[in-house]
Motif scaffolding. Structure first.
Motif, mmCIF file in Angstrom:
data_model
loop_
_atom_site.group_PDB
_atom_site.id
_atom_site.type_symbol
_atom_site.label_atom_id
_atom_site.label_comp_id
_atom_site.label_asym_id
_atom_site.label_seq_id
_atom_site.Cartn_x
_atom_site.Cartn_y
_atom_site.Cartn_z
ATOM 1 N N LEU A 225 42.734 51.033 47.847
ATOM 2 C CA LEU A 225 42.358 49.617 47.872
ATOM 3 C C LEU A 225 41.019 49.373 47.207
ATOM 4 O O LEU A 225 40.844 48.406 46.451
ATOM 5 N N ASP A 261 38.927 40.686 53.388
ATOM 6 C CA ASP A 261 39.966 39.794 52.884
ATOM 7 C C ASP A 261 41.351 40.417 53.045
ATOM 8 O O ASP A 261 42.324 39.734 53.410
ATOM 9 N N HIS A 262 41.436 41.707 52.782
ATOM 10 C CA HIS A 262 42.710 42.408 52.895
ATOM 11 C C HIS A 262 43.184 42.434 54.342
ATOM 12 O O HIS A 262 44.367 42.196 54.640
ATOM 13 N N THR A 266 46.533 40.266 56.385
ATOM 14 C CA THR A 266 47.619 41.047 56.969
ATOM 15 C C THR A 266 48.213 40.290 58.155
ATOM 16 O O THR A 266 47.497 39.978 59.108
#
Length: 316
Positions: A225, A261-262, A266
């Motif tokens: 990532l 942000d990731h 989710t």
């Protein structure tokens, strides 16, 4: 998660600081046997909270509430699921805040909880799961909502696979150095987690050259990532120099923003969370817990219980 020495405690502390600064309640939990998260957050030993592991019996009594399926703390194991009458908790639960939390106003109100180290009575007779089980029970009874974050610094390697702990998270970040050992832990973790739909992303840490990034990309593919370069600010922090997020280089801020942000993108899957809670409680009951407690712990499962509903009133 990650190999020992990969930097997961340091990154846990940075991510907790960053998320707290961004707003919303944040609880950081040190569930690593080495118990260094408080140190990485700048706390002296005197400011550490009372360990969760030392209060496990009282925690069980609190969480079981009036659940008639759980007659006593002795009948409650680390995988015991909540049901009707159980005390569901929010991220600012007053019991945990009062008894097992240190709040850090200097870090945006970040709250720290710790499992605690081994003590003399544990040596030679207990495994660390007796401490980490308190975290699993906490997560099983926690109803967290949007903008609320619990960040857990886990033990090294695949130790969390000794229970259902690895399924308790909305997102697992695995910290990997650009080495064969680093990617070996990733492949072990990914293999064990594959059948359980565990969201997993890799943070490449201690990056020195573009070739380091290429190495990770070749071996973990799209799971990579973000990467973090060697950081003089982080090294100074680890050596005990005063540190704030303002000291962190721009690349570090950018990486932490990507992680947040990731994570926030989710989706939370309460139905899966509930299914896996029951699955691993069933496995533990058959494997050891029925024998250890002298009871049929499958009777603790409330099949009508709906996961994800927030408690209607605060309990203390």
């Amino acid at each position: 998660m990650g190999k020992g020495g990969s930097g997961k405690t340091t990154l846990s502390s940075l991510f907790a600081r960053y998320t707290a600064r961004a707003g919303g309640p944040v609880v950081a939990i040190d569930a690593d046997i080495n118990q260094h998260l408080g140190l990485a957050l700048g706390l002296s030993p005197a400011r550490l909270p009372a360990p969760l592991g030392a209060g496990i019996t009282a925690i069980k009594d609190y969480l079981r509430g009036d659940n008639p399926r759980i007659p006593s703390a002795a009948a409650m194991v680390k995988t015991t699921p909540p049901g009707s009458g159980s005390r569901l908790i929010t991220i600012d639960d007053p019991y945990f805040t009062r008894h097992h939390t240190t709040t850090l106003p200097e870090l945006g109100g970040l709250a720290l909880m710790i499992t605690g180290p081994f003590n003399e009575d544990d040596l030679g007779v207990a495994c660390y799961h007796s401490k980490v089980g308190a975290v699993e029970l906490y997560l099983n009874h926690l109803i967290d909502g949007p903008g609320e974050h619990v960040i857990v610094d886990m033990t090294a390697g695949g130790d969390s696979f000794a229970s259902g702990m690895f399924t308790r998270f909305d997102m697992t970040y695995l910290v990997a150095e650009p080495t064969r050992q680093g990617i070996g832990v990733y492949h072990q973790y990914a293999e064990h987690a594959r059948d359980y739909q565990v969201p997993l992303a890799v943070i490449g840490n201690k990056i020195h050259t573009p070739e380091d990034v290429d190495f990770l990309r070749r071996h973990v593919g799209d799971a990579l990532l973000v990467t973090l370069p060697h950081s003089p600010a982080i090294r100074a922090m680890e050596q005990g120099h005063p540190f704030t997020l303002d000291d962190l280089e721009p690349q570090g801020h950018h990486a932490l923003a990507i992680l947040k942000d990731h994570l926030d993108a989710t989706p939370k899957d309460w139905a899966k969370f509930g299914r896996q809670t029951i699955e691993f409680h069933t496995r533990n009951a058959h494997a050891w817990a029925n024998r250890a407690t002298g009871q049929d712990l499958l009777q603790q499962i409330d099949h009508d219980f709906v996961y994800g509903r927030r408690p209607t009133l605060a309990t203390g």
